[in-house]
Design an enzyme around this catalytic site. Structure first.
Site, short mmCIF file in Angstrom:
data_model
loop_
_atom_site.label_atom_id
_atom_site.label_comp_id
_atom_site.label_asym_id
_atom_site.label_seq_id
_atom_site.Cartn_x
_atom_site.Cartn_y
_atom_site.Cartn_z
N THR A 1 -2.56 -0.34 -4.28
CA THR A 1 -2.98 0.95 -3.75
C THR A 1 -4.34 1.38 -4.26
O THR A 1 -4.79 0.92 -5.32
CB THR A 1 -1.92 2.03 -4.12
OG1 THR A 1 -2.36 3.30 -3.64
CG2 THR A 1 -1.72 2.12 -5.62
N GLY A 2 -4.97 2.25 -3.52
CA GLY A 2 -6.21 2.85 -3.97
C GLY A 2 -5.96 3.98 -4.95
O GLY A 2 -6.88 4.43 -5.63
N SER B 1 -5.13 0.26 6.18
CA SER B 1 -6.52 0.69 6.17
C SER B 1 -7.48 -0.41 5.73
O SER B 1 -7.06 -1.49 5.28
CB SER B 1 -6.71 1.91 5.25
OG SER B 1 -5.97 3.01 5.72
N ASP C 1 -0.20 5.15 0.76
CA ASP C 1 -0.46 6.12 1.83
C ASP C 1 -0.58 5.43 3.19
O ASP C 1 -1.34 4.49 3.35
CB ASP C 1 -1.74 6.89 1.52
CG ASP C 1 -1.60 7.71 0.25
OD1 ASP C 1 -0.98 8.77 0.30
OD2 ASP C 1 -2.09 7.25 -0.80
N LYS D 1 -8.06 -5.07 -3.74
CA LYS D 1 -6.61 -5.25 -3.83
C LYS D 1 -6.27 -6.74 -3.88
O LYS D 1 -5.37 -7.16 -4.59
CB LYS D 1 -5.91 -4.59 -2.65
CG LYS D 1 -5.97 -3.08 -2.65
CD LYS D 1 -5.16 -2.49 -1.49
CE LYS D 1 -5.21 -0.98 -1.49
NZ LYS D 1 -4.36 -0.39 -0.43
N ASP E 1 0.86 -1.17 0.00
CA ASP E 1 0.00 0.00 0.00
C ASP E 1 0.91 1.23 0.00
O ASP E 1 2.07 1.16 0.42
CB ASP E 1 -0.88 -0.04 1.25
CG ASP E 1 -1.65 1.24 1.47
OD1 ASP E 1 -2.33 1.68 0.53
OD2 ASP E 1 -1.56 1.81 2.57
#
Length: 254
Positions: free
Chosen positions: A51-52, A203, A19, A179, A17
């Site tokens: 990652t988003g 998260s 952030d 993910k 990930d």
């Protein structure tokens, strides 16, 4: 550090990930972390993002690290085989985007979306945006009750995956796109199994991946429920937590 010949990696793929995990709070990758990522790459370990973020905000870090590996972006809605080589995109139905936009706008909450063309926030949203294809839509609010109500409504449609990367937002993709689904597809392409993966995150949108990976690593700064489901907890994103996890769990150095 030992030489490459003396060290054998326990995992074949590191899924990161960005952030709150790879990036410090100032959105930097520390020199110590870069050193250990390169150490892993030099020993044949694949290093990838999960990652988003979309390409618009992730590419700079990809370039900074000089990685030529697959990437899972937008919580799995976009998969890249390598730099400039798109493998897959999964788009939200346009009428669904219209409906989500209406919910956010009517409640006066902020929203954004990732399309192939852009990352677009509510201030830049125009009627033309509804003619684009969106892979991820986001809604944000400082009102937890409001977010909970919107999430309940969206989930009731039965067609959406709803998660979050911060307490004040929700991230929406096509149902089943996560993910985990993205990394699983990368593994199939590379001939790896999920047991070959060490995944790190902080998260809610990391939860399924951390549970499915061979080793799920939560950051010490992560959400409490993420730390509770992870296999292990490393230091915070500001304290080289990723570097420490690579050293300890991939190469089993104390």
């Amino acid at each position: 550090m030992n030489t490459a010949e003396q060290v054998k990696a326990k995992y074949k793929l590191i899924a990161l990930d960005l952030d709150g995990t790879l990036l410090t709070d100032e959105k930097h990758i520390t020199d110590e972390t870069k050193k250990w990522l390169q150490y892993a790459v030099d020993r044949g370990v694949k290093v990838m993002f999960s990652t988003g973020r979309g390409l618009q905000t992730a590419k700079g870090f990809w370039d900074e690290l000089g990685l030529d590996s697959p990437m899972v972006l937008l919580n799995g809605a976009e998969i890249w085989e390598g730099p400039g080589r798109i493998k897959k995109r999964v788009f939200l139905p346009r009428d669904t985007v219209r409906d989500m936009h209406a919910i956010a706008a009517e409640r006066g909450e902020w929203y954004w979306g990732y399309s192939v063309e852009s990352l677009t926030g509510d201030k830049e949203w125009t009627a033309e945006m509804f003619e684009r294809d969106w892979m991820k839509f986001g809604i944000g609010s400082h009102d937890q009750q409001c977010l909970a109500e919107i999430k309940e409504e969206l989930l009731s449609w039965g067609t959406l995956e709803v998660t979050h990367s911060a307490p004040t937002n929700m991230e929406i993709s096509v149902k089943g796109i996560t993910k985990e689904s993205g990394v699983r597809e990368v593994c199939q392409t590379l001939g790896f199994s999920m047991s070959d993966v060490i995944a790190m995150g902080d998260s809610d949108n990391d939860a399924k991946l951390l549970q499915a990976a061979g080793l799920g690593v939560a950051m010490a700064n992560g959400e409490e429920h993420i730390k509770s489901i992870a296999d292990v907890i490393t230091s915070t994103n500001n304290e080289d937590g990723v570097a420490q996890a690579i050293r300890r769990y991939v190469f089993q150095m104390e």
